[in-house]
Design a protein around this motif. Structure first.
Motif, short mmCIF file in Angstrom:
data_model
loop_
_atom_site.label_atom_id
_atom_site.label_comp_id
_atom_site.label_asym_id
_atom_site.label_seq_id
_atom_site.Cartn_x
_atom_site.Cartn_y
_atom_site.Cartn_z
N ARG A 15 0.83 -1.21 0.00
CA ARG A 15 0.00 0.00 0.00
C ARG A 15 0.86 1.26 0.00
NH1 ARG A 15 -5.30 -0.93 3.77
NH2 ARG A 15 -6.50 -2.01 2.17
N ARG A 16 1.94 1.22 0.76
CA ARG A 16 2.84 2.37 0.80
C ARG A 16 3.40 2.67 -0.60
NH1 ARG A 16 6.94 0.39 3.66
NH2 ARG A 16 8.09 0.04 1.76
N ASP A 17 3.60 1.62 -1.38
CA ASP A 17 4.14 1.77 -2.73
C ASP A 17 3.06 1.86 -3.80
OD1 ASP A 17 6.69 1.70 -1.64
OD2 ASP A 17 6.95 -0.45 -1.99
N GLY A 18 1.79 2.03 -3.39
CA GLY A 18 0.71 2.21 -4.35
C GLY A 18 0.02 0.94 -4.78
N GLY A 19 0.33 -0.17 -4.16
CA GLY A 19 -0.30 -1.44 -4.52
C GLY A 19 -1.26 -1.89 -3.44
N ASP A 20 -1.63 -3.14 -3.49
CA ASP A 20 -2.49 -3.72 -2.47
C ASP A 20 -2.33 -5.23 -2.52
OD1 ASP A 20 -4.24 -3.94 -0.36
OD2 ASP A 20 -5.98 -3.20 -1.44
N LEU A 21 -2.79 -5.89 -1.49
CA LEU A 21 -2.76 -7.34 -1.42
C LEU A 21 -4.12 -7.87 -1.83
CD1 LEU A 21 -1.30 -9.96 -0.46
CD2 LEU A 21 -2.34 -9.56 1.78
N ALA A 22 -4.13 -8.78 -2.78
CA ALA A 22 -5.37 -9.43 -3.20
C ALA A 22 -5.19 -10.93 -3.03
CB ALA A 22 -5.68 -9.10 -4.66
N VAL A 44 -8.92 -7.74 -0.73
CA VAL A 44 -9.79 -8.10 -1.84
C VAL A 44 -9.68 -9.59 -2.07
CG1 VAL A 44 -10.27 -7.70 -4.27
CG2 VAL A 44 -9.42 -5.82 -2.85
N LEU A 45 -10.80 -10.25 -2.25
CA LEU A 45 -10.83 -11.69 -2.44
C LEU A 45 -11.44 -12.01 -3.80
CD1 LEU A 45 -10.31 -14.46 -1.15
CD2 LEU A 45 -12.61 -14.36 -0.20
N PHE A 46 -10.71 -12.74 -4.62
CA PHE A 46 -11.17 -13.13 -5.96
C PHE A 46 -11.44 -14.62 -5.99
CE2 PHE A 46 -8.76 -9.27 -6.59
CZ PHE A 46 -9.59 -8.55 -7.42
N THR A 47 -12.36 -15.03 -6.83
CA THR A 47 -12.71 -16.44 -6.97
C THR A 47 -11.57 -17.24 -7.61
OG1 THR A 47 -15.01 -15.80 -7.21
CG2 THR A 47 -14.44 -18.02 -7.86
N THR A 48 -10.93 -16.65 -8.61
CA THR A 48 -9.85 -17.35 -9.31
C THR A 48 -8.63 -16.46 -9.43
OG1 THR A 48 -10.45 -16.61 -11.53
CG2 THR A 48 -11.55 -18.61 -10.71
N LEU A 49 -7.49 -17.07 -9.67
CA LEU A 49 -6.26 -16.32 -9.89
C LEU A 49 -6.38 -15.47 -11.15
CD1 LEU A 49 -3.43 -15.71 -8.94
CD2 LEU A 49 -2.65 -17.75 -10.12
N ASP A 51 -9.03 -14.03 -12.29
CA ASP A 51 -9.80 -12.83 -11.94
C ASP A 51 -8.92 -11.80 -11.23
OD1 ASP A 51 -12.08 -13.98 -13.00
OD2 ASP A 51 -12.91 -14.56 -11.05
N ALA A 52 -8.06 -12.27 -10.32
CA ALA A 52 -7.17 -11.37 -9.58
C ALA A 52 -6.18 -10.69 -10.52
CB ALA A 52 -6.43 -12.14 -8.49
N VAL A 53 -5.59 -11.46 -11.42
CA VAL A 53 -4.63 -10.90 -12.37
C VAL A 53 -5.34 -9.91 -13.30
CG1 VAL A 53 -3.12 -11.44 -14.32
CG2 VAL A 53 -3.05 -12.85 -12.25
N GLY A 54 -6.53 -10.26 -13.77
CA GLY A 54 -7.28 -9.37 -14.64
C GLY A 54 -7.62 -8.06 -13.95
N ALA A 55 -7.99 -8.12 -12.68
CA ALA A 55 -8.31 -6.91 -11.94
C ALA A 55 -7.08 -6.05 -11.77
CB ALA A 55 -8.91 -7.26 -10.59
N GLY A 56 -5.94 -6.67 -11.54
CA GLY A 56 -4.69 -5.92 -11.42
C GLY A 56 -4.33 -5.24 -12.73
N ARG A 57 -4.55 -5.92 -13.82
CA ARG A 57 -4.27 -5.32 -15.13
C ARG A 57 -5.24 -4.19 -15.45
NH1 ARG A 57 -2.92 -10.89 -18.07
NH2 ARG A 57 -0.73 -10.96 -17.54
N PRO A 61 -3.00 -0.73 -16.49
CA PRO A 61 -2.90 -1.31 -17.84
C PRO A 61 -1.47 -1.52 -18.34
CG PRO A 61 -4.49 0.49 -17.79
CD PRO A 61 -3.78 0.48 -16.47
N GLY A 62 -0.50 -0.83 -17.76
CA GLY A 62 0.88 -1.00 -18.19
C GLY A 62 1.56 -2.20 -17.59
N ALA A 63 0.87 -2.92 -16.70
CA ALA A 63 1.50 -4.06 -16.02
C ALA A 63 1.54 -5.29 -16.90
CB ALA A 63 0.73 -4.39 -14.74
#
Length: 63
Positions: A15-22, A44-49, A51-57, A61-63
């Motif tokens: 969080r300090r670096d602008g991210g979060d744990l999912a 944040v809790l996702f049903t599948t990995l 879904d988590a990766v897609g939400a992060g992207r 969008p540059g990730a």
């Protein structure tokens, strides 16, 4: 240091670096432990990995 404390510290660092744990898939127990040890809100809790990766992207969008 417990695993829960390490995850709380990791979440704070992210969080300090602008991210979060999912969390993905069936790890509701981990979420519950984080809430009990003083993490700021539930992660944040996702049903599948995928879904988590897609939400992060979607968030970065540059990730």
């Amino acid at each position: 240091m417990t695993a829960a404390a390490m995850l709380v510290q990791l979440r704070g660092d992210l969080r300090r670096d602008g991210g979060d744990l999912a969390l993905a898939e069936g790890i509701g127990q981990v979420r519950d432990v984080l809430a009990r040890v003083g993490s700021e809100g539930e992660p944040v809790l996702f049903t599948t990995l995928d879904d988590a990766v897609g939400a992060g992207r979607d968030r970065d969008p540059g990730a």
